[in-house]
Design a protein around this motif. Sequence first.
Motif, PDB file in Angstrom:
ATOM      1  N   PHE A  17       1.898  82.142  -9.110  1.00  0.00           N
ATOM      2  CA  PHE A  17       2.931  83.019  -9.644  1.00  0.00           C
ATOM      3  C   PHE A  17       2.339  84.064 -10.588  1.00  0.00           C
ATOM      4  CE2 PHE A  17       5.651  79.098  -8.889  1.00  0.00           C
ATOM      5  CZ  PHE A  17       6.014  79.518  -7.624  1.00  0.00           C
ATOM      6  N   VAL A  18       1.338  83.681 -11.381  1.00  0.00           N
ATOM      7  CA  VAL A  18       0.662  84.647 -12.260  1.00  0.00           C
ATOM      8  C   VAL A  18      -0.037  85.709 -11.416  1.00  0.00           C
ATOM      9  CG1 VAL A  18      -1.263  84.927 -13.887  1.00  0.00           C
ATOM     10  CG2 VAL A  18       0.400  83.085 -14.217  1.00  0.00           C
ATOM     11  N   LYS A  28      11.987  89.652 -10.098  1.00  0.00           N
ATOM     12  CA  LYS A  28      13.164  89.001  -9.517  1.00  0.00           C
ATOM     13  C   LYS A  28      12.766  88.143  -8.313  1.00  0.00           C
ATOM     14  CE  LYS A  28      17.651  90.664  -9.327  1.00  0.00           C
ATOM     15  NZ  LYS A  28      18.623  91.709  -8.998  1.00  0.00           N
ATOM     16  N   LEU A  29      11.843  88.650  -7.505  1.00  0.00           N
ATOM     17  CA  LEU A  29      11.367  87.888  -6.348  1.00  0.00           C
ATOM     18  C   LEU A  29      10.601  86.646  -6.800  1.00  0.00           C
ATOM     19  CD1 LEU A  29      10.925  87.492  -3.329  1.00  0.00           C
ATOM     20  CD2 LEU A  29       8.981  89.028  -3.488  1.00  0.00           C
ATOM     21  N   ILE A  30       9.740  86.808  -7.791  1.00  0.00           N
ATOM     22  CA  ILE A  30       8.974  85.659  -8.294  1.00  0.00           C
ATOM     23  C   ILE A  30       9.917  84.608  -8.875  1.00  0.00           C
ATOM     24  CG2 ILE A  30       7.253  84.899  -9.978  1.00  0.00           C
ATOM     25  CD1 ILE A  30       5.915  87.654  -9.612  1.00  0.00           C
ATOM     26  N   PRO A  35      11.828  78.356  -8.193  1.00  0.00           N
ATOM     27  CA  PRO A  35      12.623  77.158  -7.897  1.00  0.00           C
ATOM     28  C   PRO A  35      12.337  76.580  -6.508  1.00  0.00           C
ATOM     29  CG  PRO A  35      14.040  78.894  -8.741  1.00  0.00           C
ATOM     30  CD  PRO A  35      12.688  79.491  -8.509  1.00  0.00           C
ATOM     31  N   SER A  36      12.007  77.444  -5.549  1.00  0.00           N
ATOM     32  CA  SER A  36      11.761  76.930  -4.206  1.00  0.00           C
ATOM     33  C   SER A  36      10.474  76.107  -4.141  1.00  0.00           C
ATOM     34  CB  SER A  36      11.719  78.066  -3.185  1.00  0.00           C
ATOM     35  OG  SER A  36      10.548  78.827  -3.324  1.00  0.00           O
ATOM     36  N   TYR A  37       9.586  76.316  -5.091  1.00  0.00           N
ATOM     37  CA  TYR A  37       8.363  75.518  -5.126  1.00  0.00           C
ATOM     38  C   TYR A  37       8.393  74.430  -6.184  1.00  0.00           C
ATOM     39  CZ  TYR A  37       5.850  77.803  -1.467  1.00  0.00           C
ATOM     40  OH  TYR A  37       5.457  78.224  -0.230  1.00  0.00           O
ATOM     41  N   SER A  38       9.273  74.544  -7.171  1.00  0.00           N
ATOM     42  CA  SER A  38       9.328  73.497  -8.193  1.00  0.00           C
ATOM     43  C   SER A  38      10.202  72.334  -7.743  1.00  0.00           C
ATOM     44  CB  SER A  38       9.841  74.060  -9.511  1.00  0.00           C
ATOM     45  OG  SER A  38      11.147  74.559  -9.365  1.00  0.00           O
ATOM     46  N   ASP A  39      10.994  72.542  -6.701  1.00  0.00           N
ATOM     47  CA  ASP A  39      11.885  71.487  -6.223  1.00  0.00           C
ATOM     48  C   ASP A  39      11.300  70.688  -5.060  1.00  0.00           C
ATOM     49  OD1 ASP A  39      13.711  72.176  -8.121  1.00  0.00           O
ATOM     50  OD2 ASP A  39      14.937  73.395  -6.781  1.00  0.00           O
ATOM     51  N   LEU A  40      10.016  70.883  -4.746  1.00  0.00           N
ATOM     52  CA  LEU A  40       9.401  70.092  -3.683  1.00  0.00           C
ATOM     53  C   LEU A  40       9.248  68.668  -4.199  1.00  0.00           C
ATOM     54  CD1 LEU A  40       6.576  72.524  -2.528  1.00  0.00           C
ATOM     55  CD2 LEU A  40       8.788  72.149  -1.465  1.00  0.00           C
TER      56      LEU A  40
END
Length: 110
Positions: A17-18, A28-30, A35-40
């Motif tokens: 992400f950095v 906004k895209l980041i 959330p789509s990667y923190s909820d795996l």
Amino acid sequence: MLDQKAAFDVVWHDTLFVKLWRLNIVAKLIRTLIPSYSDLSCVTMNGRVSEQFATERSVRQCGVLSTFYYMTYVDDLLKELERTKLLSTKRGNSTYADDISLTALSPFNL
């Protein structure tokens, strides 16, 4: 030729992400990606769902943007290889996803 095994599994989310931010990807895209990667939290295989677990790294296998994420993640390495003349973008595209072709003027330099 180098082929990194399990390449997509080594991508640390925070670092990715950095690096996306440094590429001027819209914040906004980041914020949508985080959330789509923190909820795996589980894996489905052969119709069975695993126990829940936390993940801090890896991008989705066969994900539409996973190759872009991986290339963004290793971009610093690719720039260093180009600086040392082991990788040359002047000779064509020598990388794709986890495949990298190294070039040198002699075996010793390689």
